[in-house]
Design a protein around this motif. Structure first.
Motif, short mmCIF file in Angstrom:
data_model
loop_
_atom_site.label_atom_id
_atom_site.label_comp_id
_atom_site.label_asym_id
_atom_site.label_seq_id
_atom_site.Cartn_x
_atom_site.Cartn_y
_atom_site.Cartn_z
N ILE A 123 1.92 -2.88 11.01
CA ILE A 123 1.00 -1.80 10.65
C ILE A 123 1.79 -0.67 9.97
O ILE A 123 2.90 -0.35 10.38
CB ILE A 123 0.21 -1.27 11.86
CG1 ILE A 123 -0.91 -0.31 11.44
CG2 ILE A 123 1.12 -0.60 12.87
CD1 ILE A 123 -2.03 -0.94 10.74
N SER A 124 1.20 -0.15 8.93
CA SER A 124 1.76 1.02 8.22
C SER A 124 0.64 1.59 7.38
O SER A 124 -0.40 0.95 7.19
CB SER A 124 2.93 0.61 7.32
OG SER A 124 2.45 -0.16 6.22
N SER A 125 0.84 2.78 6.88
CA SER A 125 -0.17 3.38 6.01
C SER A 125 -0.39 2.54 4.75
O SER A 125 -1.51 2.39 4.28
CB SER A 125 0.22 4.81 5.64
OG SER A 125 0.21 5.62 6.80
N THR A 126 0.68 1.97 4.23
CA THR A 126 0.56 1.11 3.05
C THR A 126 -0.29 -0.12 3.36
O THR A 126 -1.15 -0.51 2.55
CB THR A 126 1.96 0.68 2.55
OG1 THR A 126 2.70 1.87 2.23
CG2 THR A 126 1.86 -0.22 1.34
N ILE A 127 -0.09 -0.72 4.52
CA ILE A 127 -0.90 -1.88 4.91
C ILE A 127 -2.36 -1.49 5.05
O ILE A 127 -3.25 -2.21 4.59
CB ILE A 127 -0.36 -2.50 6.22
CG1 ILE A 127 0.99 -3.18 5.96
CG2 ILE A 127 -1.35 -3.49 6.82
CD1 ILE A 127 1.73 -3.61 7.21
N VAL A 128 -2.62 -0.33 5.66
CA VAL A 128 -4.01 0.15 5.80
C VAL A 128 -4.63 0.36 4.43
O VAL A 128 -5.75 -0.08 4.16
CB VAL A 128 -4.07 1.44 6.64
CG1 VAL A 128 -5.47 2.04 6.60
CG2 VAL A 128 -3.65 1.16 8.08
N LYS A 129 -3.90 1.01 3.52
CA LYS A 129 -4.41 1.24 2.16
C LYS A 129 -4.73 -0.10 1.47
O LYS A 129 -5.78 -0.23 0.84
CB LYS A 129 -3.39 2.00 1.32
CG LYS A 129 -3.24 3.44 1.70
CD LYS A 129 -2.13 4.08 0.86
CE LYS A 129 -1.74 5.42 1.38
NZ LYS A 129 -0.65 6.04 0.61
N ASP A 130 -3.84 -1.07 1.60
CA ASP A 130 -4.06 -2.37 0.96
C ASP A 130 -5.27 -3.08 1.56
O ASP A 130 -6.04 -3.72 0.83
CB ASP A 130 -2.81 -3.25 1.09
CG ASP A 130 -1.66 -2.75 0.23
OD1 ASP A 130 -1.90 -1.90 -0.67
OD2 ASP A 130 -0.52 -3.18 0.47
N ARG A 131 -5.44 -2.97 2.87
CA ARG A 131 -6.61 -3.60 3.51
C ARG A 131 -7.91 -2.97 3.01
O ARG A 131 -8.89 -3.67 2.76
CB ARG A 131 -6.52 -3.46 5.02
CG ARG A 131 -5.54 -4.37 5.68
CD ARG A 131 -5.55 -4.21 7.18
NE ARG A 131 -4.51 -4.98 7.81
CZ ARG A 131 -4.12 -4.81 9.06
NH1 ARG A 131 -4.67 -3.89 9.82
NH2 ARG A 131 -3.17 -5.55 9.55
N VAL A 132 -7.91 -1.65 2.88
CA VAL A 132 -9.10 -0.96 2.38
C VAL A 132 -9.40 -1.39 0.95
O VAL A 132 -10.55 -1.66 0.61
CB VAL A 132 -8.93 0.58 2.49
CG1 VAL A 132 -10.04 1.31 1.75
CG2 VAL A 132 -8.88 1.01 3.95
N LYS A 133 -8.39 -1.48 0.11
CA LYS A 133 -8.57 -1.92 -1.28
C LYS A 133 -9.15 -3.33 -1.34
O LYS A 133 -9.98 -3.63 -2.20
CB LYS A 133 -7.24 -1.88 -2.04
CG LYS A 133 -6.79 -0.51 -2.42
CD LYS A 133 -5.45 -0.60 -3.15
CE LYS A 133 -4.85 0.76 -3.34
NZ LYS A 133 -3.51 0.70 -3.95
N SER A 134 -8.72 -4.20 -0.43
CA SER A 134 -9.18 -5.59 -0.45
C SER A 134 -10.63 -5.72 0.00
O SER A 134 -11.25 -6.76 -0.25
CB SER A 134 -8.28 -6.47 0.41
OG SER A 134 -8.50 -6.21 1.79
N LEU A 135 -11.18 -4.70 0.64
CA LEU A 135 -12.58 -4.74 1.08
C LEU A 135 -13.56 -4.49 -0.06
O LEU A 135 -14.73 -4.75 0.08
CB LEU A 135 -12.82 -3.70 2.18
CG LEU A 135 -12.05 -3.93 3.48
CD1 LEU A 135 -12.28 -2.76 4.43
CD2 LEU A 135 -12.46 -5.23 4.14
N LYS A 136 -13.05 -3.97 -1.17
CA LYS A 136 -13.93 -3.62 -2.29
C LYS A 136 -14.40 -4.85 -3.03
O LYS A 136 -13.84 -5.85 -3.13
CB LYS A 136 -13.22 -2.68 -3.25
CG LYS A 136 -12.94 -1.33 -2.61
CD LYS A 136 -12.23 -0.45 -3.61
CE LYS A 136 -11.96 0.91 -2.98
NZ LYS A 136 -11.28 1.79 -3.86
#
Length: 136
Positions: A123-136
């Motif tokens: 887990i990291s902020s970068t991983i969270v950002k990437d997960r959010v981007k992949s939801l689009k």
């Protein structure tokens, strides 16, 4: 009272941040969390995508029962450290380089303990950002 100081951006707040704060409490009974000012971040990282304002990130961190005090900082340097009453500085294992060497040296000179804390794997902020981007 044994006061612990740690610092970071804490945007995209996640479980790794919470676990960091819990680790900090293993070294003292009072936790001070320094949150980096968004204007300073944008000044040195133009185009960076910050989700929450400084005030919003402070509010989030202040709401955590593990945290006793929140302060805002521009950059971690000896001038900043001199303004905070603490006994232990908690650094992440990735806080390395000349700037951090100077901070550690200042802590040694001023009889402050420095501890290195482990990151939460996966887990990291970068991983969270990437997960959010992949939801689009």
């Amino acid at each position: 009272m044994n006061r612990v100081l740690t610092f970071g951006v804490y945007d995209y707040f996640h479980l790794g941040h919470l676990r960091l704060f819990k680790q900090c409490k293993e070294y003292g009974d009072y936790l001070i969390v320094a949150v980096q000012d968004v204007d300073y971040i944008k000044k040195y990282k133009p185009g960076v995508n910050i989700l929450y304002s400084t005030e919003e990130r402070v509010e989030i961190i202040e709401a955590l029962k593990v945290v006793d005090r929140v302060v805002v900082y521009q950059t971690v340097c000896t001038d900043f450290l001199e303004t905070i009453d603490f006994e232990v500085l908690a650094l992440g294992e990735d806080h390395v380089g000349e700037r951090f060497d100077k901070i550690v040296e200042w802590c040694d000179t001023n009889e402050k303990k420095v501890v290195r804390l482990k990151r939460t794997k996966g887990i990291s902020s970068t991983i969270v950002k990437d997960r959010v981007k992949s939801l689009k």
